[in-house]
Design a protein around this motif. Structure first.
Motif, PDB file in Angstrom:
ATOM      1  N   ASN A  82      11.766  20.000 -12.994  1.00 41.12           N
ATOM      2  CA  ASN A  82      10.602  20.718 -12.446  1.00 41.12           C
ATOM      3  C   ASN A  82      10.381  21.964 -13.298  1.00 41.12           C
ATOM      4  OD1 ASN A  82       8.589  21.917 -10.976  1.00 41.12           O
ATOM      5  ND2 ASN A  82       9.812  22.224  -9.106  1.00 41.12           N
ATOM      6  N   PRO A  83       9.335  21.981 -14.092  1.00 43.36           N
ATOM      7  CA  PRO A  83       9.108  23.133 -14.980  1.00 43.36           C
ATOM      8  C   PRO A  83       8.800  24.422 -14.225  1.00 43.36           C
ATOM      9  CG  PRO A  83       7.239  21.643 -15.063  1.00 43.36           C
ATOM     10  CD  PRO A  83       8.301  20.940 -14.273  1.00 43.36           C
ATOM     11  N   ASP A  84       8.412  24.282 -12.918  1.00 41.99           N
ATOM     12  CA  ASP A  84       8.093  25.477 -12.121  1.00 41.99           C
ATOM     13  C   ASP A  84       9.313  26.039 -11.398  1.00 41.99           C
ATOM     14  OD1 ASP A  84       5.420  25.346 -12.838  1.00 41.99           O
ATOM     15  OD2 ASP A  84       4.962  23.925 -11.220  1.00 41.99           O
ATOM     16  N   ALA A  85      10.466  25.353 -11.446  1.00 43.95           N
ATOM     17  CA  ALA A  85      11.678  25.844 -10.806  1.00 43.95           C
ATOM     18  C   ALA A  85      12.424  26.765 -11.763  1.00 43.95           C
ATOM     19  CB  ALA A  85      12.560  24.677 -10.383  1.00 43.95           C
ATOM     20  N   LEU A  86      13.237  27.682 -11.199  1.00 41.10           N
ATOM     21  CA  LEU A  86      13.988  28.629 -12.020  1.00 41.10           C
ATOM     22  C   LEU A  86      15.329  27.993 -12.376  1.00 41.10           C
ATOM     23  CD1 LEU A  86      13.233  31.980 -10.124  1.00 41.10           C
ATOM     24  CD2 LEU A  86      12.050  30.981 -12.113  1.00 41.10           C
ATOM     25  N   THR A  87      15.299  27.151 -13.368  1.00 38.72           N
ATOM     26  CA  THR A  87      16.493  26.433 -13.823  1.00 38.72           C
ATOM     27  C   THR A  87      16.639  26.625 -15.338  1.00 38.72           C
ATOM     28  OG1 THR A  87      15.212  24.403 -14.093  1.00 38.72           O
ATOM     29  CG2 THR A  87      16.353  24.721 -11.970  1.00 38.72           C
ATOM     30  N   ALA A  88      17.813  26.143 -15.824  1.00 38.57           N
ATOM     31  CA  ALA A  88      18.062  26.275 -17.272  1.00 38.57           C
ATOM     32  C   ALA A  88      19.083  25.227 -17.698  1.00 38.57           C
ATOM     33  CB  ALA A  88      18.563  27.676 -17.610  1.00 38.57           C
ATOM     34  N   ALA A  89      19.140  25.012 -18.980  1.00 39.32           N
ATOM     35  CA  ALA A  89      20.113  24.076 -19.577  1.00 39.32           C
ATOM     36  C   ALA A  89      21.115  24.891 -20.389  1.00 39.32           C
ATOM     37  CB  ALA A  89      19.393  23.073 -20.462  1.00 39.32           C
ATOM     38  N   HIS A  90      22.419  24.499 -20.305  1.00 38.40           N
ATOM     39  CA  HIS A  90      23.489  25.130 -21.066  1.00 38.40           C
ATOM     40  C   HIS A  90      24.428  24.034 -21.537  1.00 38.40           C
ATOM     41  CE1 HIS A  90      27.035  27.632 -21.923  1.00 38.40           C
ATOM     42  NE2 HIS A  90      26.141  28.601 -22.138  1.00 38.40           N
TER      43      HIS A  90
END
Length: 210
Positions: free
Chosen positions: A140-148
């Motif tokens: 979901n591009p509108d959610a506050l997430t990230a990849a690590h």
């Protein structure tokens, strides 16, 4: 006796007064009324002659009994209104009142500051396309997430733009970025919170929160 006249004389002697009273009693008892003619002569003083001529029946002269008027009907007695009863609330007014306890102020809940487990600086970019993340969620591009690359899923990371001081906290749910010099790949919404998406990539300060 054709020329006989009936006259009523006025008695002046005591004997005549007594005789008149006797005649009135006799008429009342006998039931007849007659014309009384009393003659007294100068020769026979003290003698009274009575001439009783029957006339009308005594019943006609008897005083008519007044007609008894129907007794006035008694007015209906007023119904007594029900006596007012005091409610229990009124009775309780005589009791001593006690002050209601004041509510105790509720202690405000304070959120403990998140503990920083690791911090550093690295390059960060953003991405807006993708179907599934590495942990199996739909991207979901509108959610506050990230990849690590290595941090456990659902780890919280605070990302700050040193150029303007803006920061955002993201949740790790994917793997990446696979570009040298970059350690974080933010969702489009997370990147737009700290910088313009037209920049594409920038150096950020990160803090791993426990």
């Amino acid at each position: 006796m054709a020329g006989r006249h009936s006259r009523t004389r006025i008695f002046s002697s005591p004997a005549g007064i007594v005789a008149t009273a006797a005649v009135g009693v006799a008429l009342a008892v006998g039931g007849t009324v007659g014309a009384v003619q009393l003659t007294s002569g100068s020769e026979q003083s003290g003698q009274v002659a009575l001439d009783l001529t029957p006339t009308t029946a005594a019943s006609s002269l008897a005083p008519s009994s007044p007609s008894v008027s129907p007794s006035a009907s008694a007015s209906p007695s007023a119904t007594a209104s029900p006596s007012a009863t005091r409610s229990q609330q009124a009775a309780s007014r005589s009791k001593e009142r006690t002050a209601s306890p004041k509510p105790k102020p509720t202690a405000k809940k304070t959120t403990a500051a998140a503990k920083v487990l690791e911090s550093g600086s690295c390059g960060a970019s953003f991405y807006s396309d993708g179907q599934l993340t590495a942990n199996g969620e739909s991207f979901n591009p509108d959610a506050l997430t990230a990849a690590h690359k290595t941090l456990p899923f659902n780890t919280k990371v605070r990302v700050t733009n040193p150029a303007n001081g803006k920061s955002v906290t993201v949740r790790i749910n994917d793997r990446g970025p696979f570009v040298d010099g970059r350690c974080l790949d933010l969702s489009r919404a997370a990147f737009a919170t700290i910088a313009s998406v037209d920049v594409g990539a920038l150096t950020v300060r990160y803090e791993v929160l426990g």
